[in-house]
Scaffold this active site. Structure first.
Site, PDB file in Angstrom:
ATOM      1  N   ASN A  31     -24.469 -84.514  82.616  1.00  0.00           N
ATOM      2  CA  ASN A  31     -25.189 -84.210  81.374  1.00  0.00           C
ATOM      3  C   ASN A  31     -24.544 -82.956  80.808  1.00  0.00           C
ATOM      4  OD1 ASN A  31     -26.966 -83.462  79.378  1.00  0.00           O
ATOM      5  ND2 ASN A  31     -28.673 -82.998  80.763  1.00  0.00           N
ATOM      6  N   LYS A  33     -24.980 -81.519  78.048  1.00  0.00           N
ATOM      7  CA  LYS A  33     -25.881 -80.723  77.188  1.00  0.00           C
ATOM      8  C   LYS A  33     -25.142 -80.315  75.901  1.00  0.00           C
ATOM      9  CE  LYS A  33     -28.491 -79.466  81.250  1.00  0.00           C
ATOM     10  NZ  LYS A  33     -29.334 -78.518  81.956  1.00  0.00           N
ATOM     11  N   HIS A 117     -35.646 -85.238  78.903  1.00  0.00           N
ATOM     12  CA  HIS A 117     -35.154 -84.119  79.719  1.00  0.00           C
ATOM     13  C   HIS A 117     -36.119 -82.944  79.553  1.00  0.00           C
ATOM     14  CE1 HIS A 117     -32.690 -80.815  81.110  1.00  0.00           C
ATOM     15  NE2 HIS A 117     -31.948 -81.724  81.745  1.00  0.00           N
ATOM     16  N   GLU A 119     -35.654 -79.959  79.053  1.00  0.00           N
ATOM     17  CA  GLU A 119     -35.323 -79.062  77.937  1.00  0.00           C
ATOM     18  C   GLU A 119     -35.860 -79.621  76.628  1.00  0.00           C
ATOM     19  OE1 GLU A 119     -31.153 -78.889  78.833  1.00  0.00           O
ATOM     20  OE2 GLU A 119     -31.585 -77.648  80.589  1.00  0.00           O
ATOM     21  N   GLU A 189     -36.154 -84.116  88.230  1.00  0.00           N
ATOM     22  CA  GLU A 189     -35.510 -82.816  88.039  1.00  0.00           C
ATOM     23  C   GLU A 189     -36.563 -81.713  88.044  1.00  0.00           C
ATOM     24  OE1 GLU A 189     -31.469 -83.316  85.903  1.00  0.00           O
ATOM     25  OE2 GLU A 189     -33.016 -83.126  84.395  1.00  0.00           O
ATOM     26  N   GLY A 195     -30.324 -75.407  86.282  1.00  0.00           N
ATOM     27  CA  GLY A 195     -29.511 -74.298  85.780  1.00  0.00           C
ATOM     28  C   GLY A 195     -29.809 -72.971  86.449  1.00  0.00           C
ATOM     29  N   SER A 235     -29.252 -78.147  89.776  1.00  0.00           N
ATOM     30  CA  SER A 235     -28.262 -77.379  90.550  1.00  0.00           C
ATOM     31  C   SER A 235     -27.552 -78.204  91.622  1.00  0.00           C
ATOM     32  CB  SER A 235     -28.906 -76.130  91.155  1.00  0.00           C
ATOM     33  OG  SER A 235     -29.379 -75.282  90.117  1.00  0.00           O
TER      34      SER A 235
HETATM   35  P1  PGA Z   1     -28.017 -78.286  86.317  1.00  0.00           P
HETATM   36  O1  PGA Z   1     -28.750 -79.218  85.229  1.00  0.00           O
HETATM   37  O2  PGA Z   1     -27.202 -79.198  87.187  1.00  0.00           O
HETATM   38  O3  PGA Z   1     -27.184 -77.345  85.522  1.00  0.00           O
HETATM   39  O4  PGA Z   1     -29.099 -77.614  87.093  1.00  0.00           O
HETATM   40  C1  PGA Z   1     -29.273 -80.459  85.564  1.00  0.00           C
HETATM   41  C2  PGA Z   1     -29.862 -81.123  84.331  1.00  0.00           C
HETATM   42  O5  PGA Z   1     -30.449 -80.423  83.505  1.00  0.00           O
HETATM   43  O6  PGA Z   1     -29.760 -82.347  84.150  1.00  0.00           O
END
Ligand code: PGA
Length: 273
Positions: A31, A33, A117, A119, A189, A195, A235
């Site tokens: 992803n 982003k 997601h 976010e 998640e 992140g 992560s």
């Molecule tokens: P990350 O993000 O691997 O940077 O923690 C995962 C995601 O948001 O899908």
């Protein structure tokens, strides 16, 4: 004497898990982003094709920003890398300024779309009911939704992880037929792991994945639930991929930060095989 039948039962259960796990091919998805210009995307995808062209054991997906889908699509068309989008409108077209419809994604051979997601739940205030509408729209266009769920740190500490995740699952997947459910991917998640560099332990992740599968079984029966791929995200990196992917109910990964670098994304995939 007392232990023999119990052990045998455990062995049968373990064997079953292994067989079921093999039935579900891992799906490892990047992803990207809101990162990468078209030029940067092309650079990354060329490296990925070079590193990963021989991988058959895992389904590989990348999800560049909308603006790069067209160019990236041309580079992956005859490879083992599939294309995903990071969002999509619940509407099929019309006066929705700034939105992107499923048919527009299909032009670029987009096979999957990430929906809900955390976010987007947080910044765009996406609700479970909106996400379920989007999932239905995606299925109508034969695009497979990857529906994201996960608890915040506060919720985990309050001991309500299962309540939160269970209600997100029921709400975000409402209205799907069992056939559509089988073609849907769920991504667990935990918000506190995205992140942040803090990964859920393999055990913590497995517990929630098994719970999600039990909710899916409640909704659609266990044979459907056993078909659904449940990815872990938060992560994921080369160092923790193998342990996470070897859990019986973890069927892939949704990778953010580490998918922006060809070496680390490729290593995650290669370490998972
Ligand atoms: P990350 O993000 O691997 O940077 O923690 C995962 C995601 O948001 O899908």
């Amino acid at each position: 004497m007392r232990f023999f039948p119990i052990d045998r039962e455990n062995n049968v259960l373990n064997l079953k898990k292994v067989v079921m796990k093999k039935d579900r091919k891992l799906l490892i998805a990047g992803n990207w982003k809101m990162n990468k210009t078209v030029a940067e995307s092309l650079d990354l995808v060329q490296q990925l094709v070079r590193e990963l062209h021989q991988v058959k054991e895992v389904d590989i997906l990348i999800s560049p920003p909308f603006t790069a889908l067209g160019e990236v699509s041309k580079k992956v068309i005859e490879t083992n890398i599939r294309l995903g989008a990071q969002n999509m409108s619940e509407h099929t077209g019309g006066a929705y300024t700034g939105e992107i419809a499923a048919e527009m994604l299909k032009e670029f051979l987009v096979r999957y779309v990430i929906l809900g997601h955390s976010e987007r739940r947080q910044h765009q205030e996406e609700s479970d009911s909106l996400i379920s509408k989007k999932a239905l729209t995606a299925h109508a266009a034969s695009i497979r939704p990857i529906v994201c769920v996960g608890e915040t740190l506060e919720q985990r500490e309050a001991g309500v992880t299962n309540d939160v995740v269970g209600s997100q699952i029921k709400g975000s997947l409402a209205g799907l037929t069992s056939e559509q459910m089988e073609e849907t991917v769920v991504a667990y998640e935990p918000v506190w792991a995205i992140g942040t560099g803090k990964t859920a332990t393999a055990e913590q992740a497995q517990q929630v994945h098994a719970f999600i599968r039990s909710v899916l079984a409640e909704l659609h029966g266990s044979s459907v639930a056993n078909q659904v791929r449940i990815q872990y995200g938060g992560s994921v990196k080369p160092a923790n991929a193998r342990e996470l992917m070897s859990q019986p109910d973890i069927d892939g990964a949704l990778v953010g930060g580490a998918s922006l670098d060809a070496k680390s994304f490729s290593e995650i995939i290669l370490n998972s095989i």
